[in-house]
Design an enzyme around this catalytic site. Structure first.
Site, PDB file in Angstrom:
ATOM      1  CE  LYS A  96      -3.436  -0.165  -0.276  1.00 20.62           C
ATOM      2  NZ  LYS A  96      -4.075  -0.747  -1.814  1.00 20.62           N
ATOM      3  N   GLY A  98       2.493   1.915  -3.242  1.00 16.55           N
ATOM      4  CA  GLY A  98       2.808   2.375  -4.578  1.00 16.55           C
ATOM      5  C   GLY A  98       3.563   1.222  -5.274  1.00 16.55           C
ATOM      6  NE  ARG A 177       0.837   6.151   1.070  1.00 15.38           N
ATOM      7  CZ  ARG A 177      -0.392   5.992   0.411  1.00 15.38           C
ATOM      8  NH1 ARG A 177      -0.928   4.716   0.279  1.00 15.38           N
ATOM      9  NH2 ARG A 177      -1.394   6.972   0.466  1.00 15.38           N
ATOM     10  CB  SER A 185      -3.728   3.254   2.056  1.00 16.86           C
ATOM     11  OG  SER A 185      -3.956   2.770   0.684  1.00 16.86           O
ATOM     12  CE  LYS A 308      -3.029  -0.198  -7.510  1.00 15.63           C
ATOM     13  NZ  LYS A 308      -1.851  -0.508  -6.431  1.00 15.63           N
ATOM     14  NE  ARG A 310     -10.522   0.486  -2.641  1.00 12.90           N
ATOM     15  CZ  ARG A 310      -9.557  -0.232  -2.739  1.00 12.90           C
ATOM     16  NH1 ARG A 310      -8.564   0.041  -1.947  1.00 12.90           N
ATOM     17  NH2 ARG A 310      -9.469  -1.298  -3.331  1.00 12.90           N
ATOM     18  CG  HIS A 312      -7.720   6.891   2.430  1.00 11.70           C
ATOM     19  ND1 HIS A 312      -6.467   7.322   2.869  1.00 11.70           N
ATOM     20  CD2 HIS A 312      -7.591   6.141   1.517  1.00 11.70           C
ATOM     21  CE1 HIS A 312      -5.728   6.558   2.223  1.00 11.70           C
ATOM     22  NE2 HIS A 312      -6.202   5.954   1.165  1.00 11.70           N
TER      23      HIS A 312
END
Length: 345
Positions: A96, A98, A177, A185, A308, A310, A312
């Site tokens: 999650k 990338g 990230r 995510s 992709k 999506r 939150h």
């Protein structure tokens, strides 16, 4: 008018050798008839043979032959048939962050070939052996790079040792990230499949008071979406086997904001010519994610998929702040180990 049939290379080479032998017989016959000319003819013959030898070698090379002493052999052309090879590079994580986007962007490069789906060799199927793993790879030609992506390698304890046994020089790529955003995510993906899943706040925090959000609520570090954001722990294991120069860290945030810049770093790391540039991307404001103007399989603009970008769910700011406080010391350690300050809040 009759057509003259084309002569094969082997036939032409045979005729050339026969003519050369006839010339030798003529010279030798002359020497036997006139002995006074023998000495002169001998040295003349030696000179001529040397010249013919050189010419013969060049002529044979044009026909595809090479001499080795008194023998000659057919020059074999390098095998250009694509073959399956073990990976030269791996995208090892993080979930999650990338990794799918990175792999799809890399597929734009003509010198990159990647397995179509996550193989999970180093975490689930290692017992099947390297030949099984090789068969899962796409065929590649000489000069092309074979790649594979399985994010769970990042947290598999035995993965660093197993990857090292395959190839100590393999190149590793990790996408990371902000761990708080990553956890949300991760939860969002699970919630899209399970409508009965409790709220994010109820799973991320352990309540020690009757009312949620009380002063003694603490982060549940055993919950997988939270635990996976502690990047320093698995990185230590990878650094025990591989030098830091073998691991490239990609910012998941920058991959969204400036995909061309991050892809330039990846291409240079892999030793590739930088061919993936701004001309390959456009930003989809609805999804809030970069999409492709063209790709290996499609020549028309398209995004990576419905999952992709999506949206939150709303998360209570108290939970977000608790998580940031929890991750802060782990982030500092990760910055130290990776040599990069990602600047997460």
């Amino acid at each position: 008018m009759k057509c003259i049939p084309a002569l094969s290379k082997r036939t032409m080479f045979t005729y050339f050798i026969l003519l050369f032998l006839l010339y030798l017989f003529y010279v030798l016959n002359t020497c036997l008839v006139d002995e006074r000319k023998f000495s002169f003819k001998y040295f003349s013959l030696k000179s001529q043979v040397s010249k013919y030898k050189s010419v013969t070698r060049r002529f044979a090379a044009l026909l595809g032959y090479s001499f080795d002493g008194n023998k000659y052999m057919r020059i074999e052309k390098s095998n250009q048939v694509p073959t399956k090879r073990l990976p030269d590079a791996l995208i090892i994580g993080v979930k999650k962050c990338g990794t799918r986007a990175l792999l799809e962007f890399l597929r734009l490069h003509p010198d990159v070939r990647a397995a179509g789906s996550e193989v999970h060799f180093f975490d689930k199927y290692y017992h099947k052996g390297f030949e099984w793993y090789r068969e899962k790879m796409p065929p590649t030609s000489e000069g092309q790079i074979t790649m594979e992506k399985t994010p769970s390698y990042w947290v598999t304890r035995s993965a660093p040792r197993r990857v090292y046994s395959m190839n100590p020089s393999v190149k590793l790529i990790a996408v990371v990230r902000d761990p708080v955003t990553r956890a949300v995510s991760d939860y969002t993906q699970s919630a899209s499949k399970r409508s009965s899943l409790p709220r994010f706040e109820d799973l991320a925090l352990v309540n020690s008071t009757v009312t949620w959000g009380g002063p003694w609520s603490v982060v549940d570090s055993s919950w997988p979406p939270v635990r996976l954001g502690i990047y320093a722990r698995p990185l230590r294991r990878w650094l025990r086997r591989f030098p830091r120069s073998r691991i490239l860290f990609i910012s998941g945030e920058r991959l969204v904001v400036d995909p061309a810049a991050e892809m330039a770093r990846v291409q240079k790391f892999l030793g590739l010519k930088v061919l993936i540039t701004n001309k390959h991307f456009y930003f989809n404001s609805t999804k809030g994610f970069p999409c492709l103007l063209k790709s290996e399989s499609q020549s028309t603009p398209h995004c990576l998929g419905k999952n992709k970008g999506r949206s939150h769910p709303y998360i209570d700011p108290v939970a977000i702040e608790r998580l940031r406080e929890f991750y802060r010391p782990y982030n500092e350690k990760f910055y130290e180990l990776s040599g990069i300050n990602f600047g997460w809040p």
